[in-house]
Write a protein that holds these residues in place. Structure first.
Motif, PDB file in Angstrom:
ATOM      1  N   UNK A 103      -1.259   8.388   1.392  1.00 38.38           N
ATOM      2  CA  UNK A 103      -0.881   8.349   2.809  1.00 38.38           C
ATOM      3  C   UNK A 103      -0.360   6.973   3.185  1.00 38.38           C
ATOM      4  N   UNK A 104      -1.118   5.954   2.806  1.00 43.35           N
ATOM      5  CA  UNK A 104      -0.766   4.578   3.157  1.00 43.35           C
ATOM      6  C   UNK A 104       0.534   4.169   2.474  1.00 43.35           C
ATOM      7  N   UNK A 105       0.647   4.466   1.191  1.00 41.83           N
ATOM      8  CA  UNK A 105       1.841   4.071   0.441  1.00 41.83           C
ATOM      9  C   UNK A 105       3.095   4.754   0.975  1.00 41.83           C
ATOM     10  N   UNK A 106       2.999   6.030   1.281  1.00 40.84           N
ATOM     11  CA  UNK A 106       4.158   6.765   1.788  1.00 40.84           C
ATOM     12  C   UNK A 106       4.632   6.199   3.116  1.00 40.84           C
ATOM     13  N   UNK A 107       3.685   5.954   4.030  1.00 39.76           N
ATOM     14  CA  UNK A 107       4.064   5.415   5.344  1.00 39.76           C
ATOM     15  C   UNK A 107       4.667   4.021   5.191  1.00 39.76           C
ATOM     16  N   UNK A 108       4.042   3.202   4.360  1.00 36.78           N
ATOM     17  CA  UNK A 108       4.534   1.836   4.153  1.00 36.78           C
ATOM     18  C   UNK A 108       5.938   1.854   3.550  1.00 36.78           C
ATOM     19  N   UNK A 109       6.155   2.672   2.548  1.00 35.16           N
ATOM     20  CA  UNK A 109       7.462   2.723   1.874  1.00 35.16           C
ATOM     21  C   UNK A 109       8.555   3.292   2.766  1.00 35.16           C
ATOM     22  N   UNK A 110       8.179   4.205   3.657  1.00 37.43           N
ATOM     23  CA  UNK A 110       9.168   4.836   4.534  1.00 37.43           C
ATOM     24  C   UNK A 110       9.488   3.990   5.764  1.00 37.43           C
ATOM     25  N   UNK A 111       8.728   2.939   5.984  1.00 35.43           N
ATOM     26  CA  UNK A 111       8.925   2.127   7.196  1.00 35.43           C
ATOM     27  C   UNK A 111       9.002   0.639   6.867  1.00 35.43           C
ATOM     28  N   UNK A 112       9.695   0.312   5.800  1.00 34.77           N
ATOM     29  CA  UNK A 112       9.785  -1.071   5.350  1.00 34.77           C
ATOM     30  C   UNK A 112      10.316  -2.012   6.439  1.00 34.77           C
ATOM     31  N   UNK A 113      11.268  -1.543   7.223  1.00 31.95           N
ATOM     32  CA  UNK A 113      11.887  -2.412   8.227  1.00 31.95           C
ATOM     33  C   UNK A 113      10.902  -2.865   9.301  1.00 31.95           C
ATOM     34  N   UNK A 114       9.862  -2.082   9.508  1.00 33.60           N
ATOM     35  CA  UNK A 114       8.866  -2.435  10.532  1.00 33.60           C
ATOM     36  C   UNK A 114       8.063  -3.660  10.113  1.00 33.60           C
ATOM     37  N   UNK A 115       7.953  -3.859   8.819  1.00 33.38           N
ATOM     38  CA  UNK A 115       7.021  -4.867   8.309  1.00 33.38           C
ATOM     39  C   UNK A 115       7.708  -6.144   7.836  1.00 33.38           C
ATOM     40  N   UNK A 116       8.784  -6.516   8.502  1.00 32.13           N
ATOM     41  CA  UNK A 116       9.437  -7.787   8.204  1.00 32.13           C
ATOM     42  C   UNK A 116       8.576  -8.937   8.748  1.00 32.13           C
ATOM     43  N   UNK A 117       8.430  -9.977   7.950  1.00 32.12           N
ATOM     44  CA  UNK A 117       7.589 -11.110   8.340  1.00 32.12           C
ATOM     45  C   UNK A 117       8.304 -12.010   9.349  1.00 32.12           C
TER      46      UNK A 117
END
Length: 271
Positions: A103-117
Motif C-alpha cells: 500500500x505504502x510503496x504503491x502510493x509513494x511511487x504513484x505520487x512522486x511529485x508530491x514528495x519533492x524536498x
C-alpha cells in the motif's frame, strides 16, 4: 442550565427577568479540591458571566426583531453538527487503518511529485569528545574506519564521549544537524553537502568528528522512509474520502429503491 420559570423543587441562586439559575446547575462545575474562598470566587464569576449572557440575549431578542437568518444559521449549524458526528462515527467504525508495505510503496511511487524536498537531507555520524580525552587518536581512527568491529568498539566507549550519533542510515534535515552541533553553523553549508565528506572541527569544548554518508538536495524526491508518516496520513485521508463517498452513494441508492427519495420535477432556470 437555566429555566424560564422558577421551579418549586429547586433552589434558585440567581435570576435575570424570568430566567433562573439553580444551585443544582453548579454542582458539577466545582472541583472537589478547591478551598472555600476559591470555590466562592468561581461561583461568583460563573453567575456574573451567566447574567451577562442572559442580558445580552434578552437585548438581542428585543432589538433584532427579524432574526429569521439567525434561526436559519442555528438550524443549519445543528444539522451540520449531526451530519459530521454521523460521518465521524461511520469513519471510526468502517475505515480500514491497516497498511501493507505494498500500500505504502504503491502510493509513494504513484505520487512522486508530491514528495519533492524543499530542504537538504543528510545521513551522517559524528562524535564529540573533550580535550581531556586520553587517547584521541584511537577514537579518530575508530571513527574513520568502515569496519563493523571498529564501530562496535567505538560504541562500547560512548561513555567517554560528550555527544554522538552512530546511526548513519537515517535521513535527517541538515538544519537539525547544524542545530545539534552548533559549531557547524560557522561552517560553509556546501561543506556539509558533500557525500562521503569527513570533517574535523575543534573549539574550547573539544573535538568534533563528522562523516557525511549521503546527501539529498532541494527538489529531489524525498526517500520513502523519510515521508512514511506523511504517506500513511495521505492514504488514510484518501480512504476516508472514498468511504464517505461510498456511504453517501449507498444512502442515495437505498432511498431511491425504497421510495424514500424521489424528484418530482427539476425547476427550469432563466439562464
Amino acid at each position: 442550565m437555566s429555566c424560564n420559570q422558577q421551579q418549586d423543587n429547586k433552589e434558585a441562586i440567581a435570576r435575570v427577568s424570568n430566567v433562573y439559575l439553580y444551585k443544582s446547575d453548579l454542582e458539577e462545575l466545582l472541583p472537589t479540591d478547591l478551598t472555600k474562598q476559591d470555590s466562592l470566587l468561581l461561583v461568583k464569576t460563573y453567575i456574573n458571566n451567566w447574567a451577562k449572557d442572559q442580558l445580552l440575549l434578552e437585548k438581542a431578542k428585543i432589538n433584532l426583531s427579524d432574526n429569521r437568518d439567525v434561526e436559519e444559521l442555528v438550524n443549519q449549524y445543528r444539522q451540520d453538527i449531526l451530519i459530521d458526528k454521523y460521518k465521524g462515527a461511520a469513519v471510526a467504525q468502517y475505515l480500514d487503518t491497516v497498511f501493507t508495505d505494498e500500500d505504502v510503496s504503491n502510493f509513494y511511487n504513484e505520487n512522486q511529485e508530491i514528495f519533492k524536498l524543499n530542504e537538504e537531507l543528510v545521513k551522517f555520524k559524528y562524535i564529540h569528545f573533550g580535550n581531556d580525552l586520553l587517547n584521541p587518536e584511537d577514537f579518530i581512527s575508530l571513527f574513520r574506519s568502515s569496519k563493523k568491529e571498529d564501530l562496535d568498539s567505538l560504541v562500547s566507549q560512548e561513555m567517554q564521549l560528550k555527544s554522538f550519533n552512530f546511526n548513519d542510515s537515517t535521513w535527517i534535515r541538515l538544519e537539525d544537524v547544524r542545530n545539534k552541533i552548533p559549531i557547524l553553523k560557522k561552517s560553509d553549508k556546501s561543506q556539509l553537502l558533500k557525500k562521503t565528506n569527513y570533517l574535523k572541527k575543534e573549539d574550547s569544548l573539544g573535538v568534533y568528528l563528522i562523516a557525511i554518508k549521503d546527501v539529498l538536495g532541494r527538489n529531489q524526491t524525498a526517500p520513502k522512509s523519510y515521508v512514511l508518516s506523511t504517506v500513511k496520513q495521505m492514504i488514510l485521508h484518501k480512504r476516508k474520502l472514498d468511504l464517505l463517498k461510498k456511504i453517501e452513494q449507498t444512502l442515495m441508492e437505498d432511498a431511491i429503491n425504497n421510495k424514500e427519495f424521489e424528484i418530482f420535477e427539476i425547476p427550469q432556470t432563466d439562464q
